[in-house]
Scaffold this motif. Sequence first.
Motif, PDB file in Angstrom:
ATOM      1  N   VAL A  20       0.839  -1.205   0.000  1.00 11.31           N
ATOM      2  CA  VAL A  20       0.000   0.000   0.000  1.00 11.31           C
ATOM      3  C   VAL A  20       0.871   1.252   0.000  1.00 11.31           C
ATOM      4  O   VAL A  20       0.645   2.187  -0.774  1.00 11.31           O
ATOM      5  N   LEU A  21       1.883   1.273   0.854  1.00 15.20           N
ATOM      6  CA  LEU A  21       2.774   2.433   0.912  1.00 15.20           C
ATOM      7  C   LEU A  21       3.524   2.628  -0.404  1.00 15.20           C
ATOM      8  O   LEU A  21       3.695   3.755  -0.882  1.00 15.20           O
ATOM      9  N   LEU A  22       3.960   1.543  -0.996  1.00 11.52           N
ATOM     10  CA  LEU A  22       4.668   1.624  -2.273  1.00 11.52           C
ATOM     11  C   LEU A  22       3.756   2.165  -3.371  1.00 11.52           C
ATOM     12  O   LEU A  22       4.157   3.022  -4.168  1.00 11.52           O
ATOM     13  N   SER A  23       2.530   1.716  -3.410  1.00 13.53           N
ATOM     14  CA  SER A  23       1.598   2.213  -4.433  1.00 13.53           C
ATOM     15  C   SER A  23       1.271   3.693  -4.209  1.00 13.53           C
ATOM     16  O   SER A  23       1.132   4.454  -5.163  1.00 13.53           O
ATOM     17  N   ILE A  24       1.182   4.112  -2.948  1.00 11.39           N
ATOM     18  CA  ILE A  24       0.942   5.532  -2.659  1.00 11.39           C
ATOM     19  C   ILE A  24       2.128   6.371  -3.120  1.00 11.39           C
ATOM     20  O   ILE A  24       1.950   7.455  -3.697  1.00 11.39           O
ATOM     21  N   MET A  25       3.333   5.876  -2.901  1.00 14.48           N
ATOM     22  CA  MET A  25       4.527   6.609  -3.342  1.00 14.48           C
ATOM     23  C   MET A  25       4.563   6.737  -4.867  1.00 14.48           C
ATOM     24  O   MET A  25       4.864   7.801  -5.407  1.00 14.48           O
ATOM     25  N   ILE A  26       4.262   5.663  -5.555  1.00 12.11           N
ATOM     26  CA  ILE A  26       4.263   5.699  -7.025  1.00 12.11           C
ATOM     27  C   ILE A  26       3.185   6.662  -7.532  1.00 12.11           C
ATOM     28  O   ILE A  26       3.425   7.481  -8.422  1.00 12.11           O
ATOM     29  N   LEU A  27       2.013   6.582  -6.949  1.00 11.38           N
ATOM     30  CA  LEU A  27       0.920   7.475  -7.339  1.00 11.38           C
ATOM     31  C   LEU A  27       1.286   8.935  -7.065  1.00 11.38           C
ATOM     32  O   LEU A  27       1.007   9.819  -7.881  1.00 11.38           O
ATOM     33  N   SER A  28       1.945   9.184  -5.942  1.00 10.80           N
ATOM     34  CA  SER A  28       2.368  10.555  -5.609  1.00 10.80           C
ATOM     35  C   SER A  28       3.383  11.078  -6.617  1.00 10.80           C
ATOM     36  O   SER A  28       3.314  12.233  -7.041  1.00 10.80           O
ATOM     37  N   ALA A  29       4.327  10.232  -7.000  1.00 15.50           N
ATOM     38  CA  ALA A  29       5.343  10.655  -7.974  1.00 15.50           C
ATOM     39  C   ALA A  29       4.701  10.982  -9.318  1.00 15.50           C
ATOM     40  O   ALA A  29       5.020  11.999  -9.946  1.00 15.50           O
ATOM     41  N   VAL A  30       3.778  10.144  -9.754  1.00 14.15           N
ATOM     42  CA  VAL A  30       3.099  10.380 -11.033  1.00 14.15           C
ATOM     43  C   VAL A  30       2.248  11.649 -10.954  1.00 14.15           C
ATOM     44  O   VAL A  30       2.264  12.487 -11.859  1.00 14.15           O
ATOM     45  N   THR A  31       1.530  11.822  -9.860  1.00 10.08           N
ATOM     46  CA  THR A  31       0.676  13.002  -9.693  1.00 10.08           C
ATOM     47  C   THR A  31       1.508  14.277  -9.638  1.00 10.08           C
ATOM     48  O   THR A  31       1.145  15.288 -10.248  1.00 10.08           O
ATOM     49  N   THR A  32       2.625  14.233  -8.932  1.00  7.50           N
ATOM     50  CA  THR A  32       3.506  15.407  -8.856  1.00  7.50           C
ATOM     51  C   THR A  32       4.051  15.758 -10.237  1.00  7.50           C
ATOM     52  O   THR A  32       4.095  16.932 -10.615  1.00  7.50           O
ATOM     53  N   GLY A  33       4.450  14.759 -10.988  1.00  7.49           N
ATOM     54  CA  GLY A  33       4.933  15.003 -12.348  1.00  7.49           C
ATOM     55  C   GLY A  33       3.869  15.629 -13.228  1.00  7.49           C
ATOM     56  O   GLY A  33       4.139  16.575 -13.975  1.00  7.49           O
ATOM     57  N   MET A  34       2.654  15.115 -13.131  1.00 12.41           N
ATOM     58  CA  MET A  34       1.554  15.675 -13.919  1.00 12.41           C
ATOM     59  C   MET A  34       1.252  17.109 -13.482  1.00 12.41           C
ATOM     60  O   MET A  34       1.006  17.984 -14.315  1.00 12.41           O
TER      61      MET A  34
END
Length: 201
Positions: A20-34
């Motif tokens: 769960v934490l790993l998926s949140i980190m990946i989602l955060s990185a993608v969202t920040t990039g967007m």
Amino acid sequence: MRKKKWTVVNQTHGFTLIEVLLSIMILSAVTTGMFMFFTNAMKYTTYNQGKTVAINIARGVLNYMERLDFENVKQYMQTEMDNRKEPFVKIDASSCHAPLFDDETVCRALLRPTINNVVYDENRIQVWLVPYNGEKWTELKNNPPLSLPEKLKMKIHSETSENSDSRLQNYLIRVYVTVRWGENDEDVEVLEGVIANETIR
């Protein structure tokens, strides 16, 4: 009846905390990039919008100035240069009352417009009249006054023509229009044109 054997399987269905934490980190990185992409796109769009507005304002002012009566402009320019002891004449919205302009309302509409809730006043729009005179041109090119915008100084300095033909001053007046569209000093657009004597138009 037979007894069934129940076996306990130690399997869990679902996600672990690490997953769960790993998926949140990946989602955060993608969202920040967007988010960064859209923020930069918005800045770029705003930048280009301001620049486009400035160029269009400058074109309108330059078109208006080029249609003025050559003899009136020449006389006004000579009087102002003699009074101010400068190799150019600066015109802005505060100059609209001058006899140079037939209609003060049109002059103010061009030199002091409000576009996209931005008032382009005397500090943003200026017209610079420069005679086709070798001596004045050399003075302006070698010792540009502090009042000239930096981009205009660079444009004048990069000019290769020396205006050495004294006959040109009887037929042409050089016009520069500067429009500052941003808050920074480098956010200035410069357009160049000439006011021509009616005999050669």
